[in-house]
Write a protein that holds these residues in place. Sequence first.
Motif, mmCIF file in Angstrom:
data_model
loop_
_atom_site.group_PDB
_atom_site.id
_atom_site.type_symbol
_atom_site.label_atom_id
_atom_site.label_comp_id
_atom_site.label_asym_id
_atom_site.label_seq_id
_atom_site.Cartn_x
_atom_site.Cartn_y
_atom_site.Cartn_z
ATOM 1 N N ASP A 10 0.813 -1.219 0.000
ATOM 2 C CA ASP A 10 0.000 0.000 0.000
ATOM 3 C C ASP A 10 0.849 1.272 0.000
ATOM 4 O OD1 ASP A 10 0.806 -0.620 2.632
ATOM 5 O OD2 ASP A 10 -0.704 0.735 3.443
ATOM 6 N N GLU A 11 2.146 1.142 0.276
ATOM 7 C CA GLU A 11 3.048 2.286 0.138
ATOM 8 C C GLU A 11 3.455 2.369 -1.336
ATOM 9 O OE1 GLU A 11 5.966 2.985 3.404
ATOM 10 O OE2 GLU A 11 5.410 0.937 3.966
ATOM 11 N N GLN A 12 2.828 3.280 -2.057
ATOM 12 C CA GLN A 12 2.975 3.327 -3.501
ATOM 13 C C GLN A 12 4.424 3.522 -3.935
ATOM 14 O OE1 GLN A 12 0.188 5.840 -5.560
ATOM 15 N NE2 GLN A 12 -1.520 5.293 -4.228
ATOM 16 N N GLU A 13 5.177 4.328 -3.186
ATOM 17 C CA GLU A 13 6.563 4.568 -3.567
ATOM 18 C C GLU A 13 7.377 3.279 -3.544
ATOM 19 O OE1 GLU A 13 4.972 6.047 -1.156
ATOM 20 O OE2 GLU A 13 4.777 8.175 -1.700
ATOM 21 N N ILE A 14 7.106 2.436 -2.542
ATOM 22 C CA ILE A 14 7.842 1.172 -2.438
ATOM 23 C C ILE A 14 7.432 0.220 -3.551
ATOM 24 C CG2 ILE A 14 8.157 -0.899 -1.020
ATOM 25 C CD1 ILE A 14 8.054 0.864 1.433
ATOM 26 N N ALA A 15 6.126 0.099 -3.778
ATOM 27 C CA ALA A 15 5.638 -0.780 -4.842
ATOM 28 C C ALA A 15 6.178 -0.333 -6.198
ATOM 29 C CB ALA A 15 4.114 -0.805 -4.851
ATOM 30 N N ASP A 16 6.162 0.974 -6.435
ATOM 31 C CA ASP A 16 6.644 1.509 -7.710
ATOM 32 C C ASP A 16 8.138 1.263 -7.872
ATOM 33 O OD1 ASP A 16 4.076 2.385 -8.058
ATOM 34 O OD2 ASP A 16 4.512 4.505 -7.687
ATOM 35 N N LEU A 17 8.894 1.398 -6.775
ATOM 36 C CA LEU A 17 10.342 1.176 -6.826
ATOM 37 C C LEU A 17 10.651 -0.278 -7.154
ATOM 38 C CD1 LEU A 17 13.163 2.433 -6.351
ATOM 39 C CD2 LEU A 17 12.965 1.681 -3.965
ATOM 40 N N ILE A 18 9.959 -1.205 -6.484
ATOM 41 C CA ILE A 18 10.157 -2.628 -6.760
ATOM 42 C C ILE A 18 9.815 -2.930 -8.214
ATOM 43 C CG2 ILE A 18 9.343 -4.958 -6.238
ATOM 44 C CD1 ILE A 18 8.929 -4.044 -3.357
ATOM 45 N N GLU A 19 8.733 -2.334 -8.690
ATOM 46 C CA GLU A 19 8.310 -2.550 -10.076
ATOM 47 C C GLU A 19 9.396 -2.109 -11.058
ATOM 48 O OE1 GLU A 19 4.488 -1.471 -12.908
ATOM 49 O OE2 GLU A 19 5.217 0.039 -11.497
ATOM 50 N N VAL A 20 9.974 -0.942 -10.836
ATOM 51 C CA VAL A 20 11.003 -0.418 -11.740
ATOM 52 C C VAL A 20 12.203 -1.366 -11.810
ATOM 53 C CG1 VAL A 20 12.735 1.399 -12.035
ATOM 54 C CG2 VAL A 20 10.372 2.007 -11.509
ATOM 55 N N TYR A 21 12.675 -1.806 -10.643
ATOM 56 C CA TYR A 21 13.857 -2.661 -10.618
ATOM 57 C C TYR A 21 13.583 -4.034 -11.226
ATOM 58 C CZ TYR A 21 17.057 0.391 -8.086
ATOM 59 O OH TYR A 21 17.917 1.409 -7.751
ATOM 60 N N LEU A 22 12.404 -4.576 -10.985
ATOM 61 C CA LEU A 22 12.102 -5.897 -11.537
ATOM 62 C C LEU A 22 11.816 -5.824 -13.034
ATOM 63 C CD1 LEU A 22 9.929 -7.491 -8.707
ATOM 64 C CD2 LEU A 22 12.343 -7.882 -9.229
ATOM 65 N N LYS A 23 11.224 -4.738 -13.483
ATOM 66 C CA LYS A 23 11.010 -4.570 -14.926
ATOM 67 C C LYS A 23 12.343 -4.452 -15.660
ATOM 68 C CE LYS A 23 6.355 -2.785 -15.630
ATOM 69 N NZ LYS A 23 5.536 -1.650 -16.145
ATOM 70 N N ASN A 24 13.333 -3.877 -14.987
ATOM 71 C CA ASN A 24 14.665 -3.791 -15.593
ATOM 72 C C ASN A 24 15.276 -5.167 -15.811
ATOM 73 O OD1 ASN A 24 14.709 -1.002 -15.776
ATOM 74 N ND2 ASN A 24 15.737 -0.715 -13.803
ATOM 75 N N GLU A 25 14.749 -6.167 -15.092
ATOM 76 C CA GLU A 25 15.200 -7.553 -15.258
ATOM 77 C C GLU A 25 14.288 -8.319 -16.213
ATOM 78 O OE1 GLU A 25 17.991 -8.730 -13.918
ATOM 79 O OE2 GLU A 25 18.394 -6.814 -12.905
ATOM 80 N N ASN A 26 13.412 -7.580 -16.892
ATOM 81 C CA ASN A 26 12.496 -8.145 -17.898
ATOM 82 C C ASN A 26 11.414 -9.046 -17.301
ATOM 83 O OD1 ASN A 26 13.786 -6.893 -20.151
ATOM 84 N ND2 ASN A 26 15.373 -8.471 -20.081
ATOM 85 N N TYR A 27 11.078 -8.813 -16.028
ATOM 86 C CA TYR A 27 9.947 -9.511 -15.440
ATOM 87 C C TYR A 27 8.654 -8.757 -15.780
ATOM 88 C CZ TYR A 27 13.436 -11.928 -12.574
ATOM 89 O OH TYR A 27 14.510 -12.676 -12.153
ATOM 90 N N THR A 28 7.561 -9.490 -15.875
ATOM 91 C CA THR A 28 6.242 -8.884 -16.049
ATOM 92 C C THR A 28 5.639 -8.672 -14.664
ATOM 93 O OG1 THR A 28 5.916 -9.981 -18.176
ATOM 94 C CG2 THR A 28 3.949 -9.158 -17.058
ATOM 95 N N ILE A 29 5.269 -7.447 -14.354
ATOM 96 C CA ILE A 29 4.847 -7.106 -13.000
ATOM 97 C C ILE A 29 3.345 -6.812 -12.946
ATOM 98 C CG2 ILE A 29 5.247 -5.581 -11.031
ATOM 99 C CD1 ILE A 29 7.672 -7.291 -11.937
ATOM 100 N N PHE A 30 2.693 -7.395 -11.941
ATOM 101 C CA PHE A 30 1.297 -7.094 -11.632
ATOM 102 C C PHE A 30 1.314 -6.411 -10.265
ATOM 103 C CE2 PHE A 30 1.399 -10.639 -14.509
ATOM 104 C CZ PHE A 30 0.355 -10.387 -15.405
ATOM 105 N N LYS A 31 1.138 -5.100 -10.269
ATOM 106 C CA LYS A 31 1.323 -4.289 -9.062
ATOM 107 C C LYS A 31 -0.020 -3.798 -8.524
ATOM 108 C CE LYS A 31 2.464 -0.101 -9.701
ATOM 109 N NZ LYS A 31 3.176 1.098 -10.156
ATOM 110 N N PHE A 32 -0.177 -3.953 -7.193
ATOM 111 C CA PHE A 32 -1.425 -3.512 -6.568
ATOM 112 C C PHE A 32 -1.120 -2.861 -5.226
ATOM 113 C CE2 PHE A 32 -2.357 -7.182 -9.220
ATOM 114 C CZ PHE A 32 -3.339 -6.664 -10.058
ATOM 115 N N TYR A 33 -1.986 -1.920 -4.842
ATOM 116 C CA TYR A 33 -1.825 -1.220 -3.569
ATOM 117 C C TYR A 33 -2.818 -1.705 -2.523
ATOM 118 C CZ TYR A 33 0.496 1.972 -6.838
ATOM 119 O OH TYR A 33 1.293 2.522 -7.815
ATOM 120 N N SER A 34 -3.654 -2.681 -2.883
ATOM 121 C CA SER A 34 -4.647 -3.208 -1.943
ATOM 122 C C SER A 34 -4.774 -4.710 -2.116
ATOM 123 C CB SER A 34 -6.009 -2.553 -2.162
ATOM 124 O OG SER A 34 -6.578 -2.985 -3.383
#
Length: 233
Positions: A10-34
């Motif tokens: 639910d901390e959007q900054e943390i979720a967004d940060l994880i998403e950026v780093y994992l996308k850089n590794e070519n993973y497909t990300i399904f991100k949710f805040y709830s």
Amino acid sequence: MNNRILVVDDEQEIADLIEVYLKNENYTIFKFYSAKDALACIESTELDLAILDIMLPDTSGFTICKKIREKYNYPIIMLTAKMEESDKITGLTLGADDYITKPFRPLEVVARVKAQLRRYKKYNIFQKEPAPETVIIHSGLVMNIKNHECFLNDKALILTPTEFSILRILLEQQGSVVSAEELFHMIWEDEYYCKSNNTITVHIRHLREKMNDTAENPKYIRTVWGVGYKIEK
């Protein structure tokens, strides 16, 4: 096909940060805040790994973890802002494979994800390909590696993939002591092991509970203090 990873925080900054780093590794990300949206995704999407924050506004990450384990065995990494041992133990008890305490380094999350995916793929290979020794039998304990089944005195042992891997290693190395660090690296191939990491200790505890074994009077898994664990021949 790229690995598909669920990220819930639910901390959007943390979720967004994880998403950026994992996308850089070519993973497909399904991100949710709830939790509500994440649970819907779990039901409709084939996933390879989940990263779950414990503290969510509508329900806990523990609830999501339990829901996943009702149907799926892909790896789960818990995120916790607390240093409390009870949170870590609860997550592992419900079927989580690893935990990361906030604040964390994004590259550590990437390393943990890669390690868990390697273990998961290795586990799936065990299921698809016959092992050199398909069945291991020891004192009423029967492990079928090919079918990923384990029985104790003719009763099925319901083990998580991590528990199964630990027990398999100890059975395959009967008579030899295997340290917690060795177990950690053999299962996760993870460079982030440290002496304070008690992940293996917790999994050993759960294995003993399921096998009605005890550390004080072990029939199967014996602790060699200061060294590691062993199953006698």
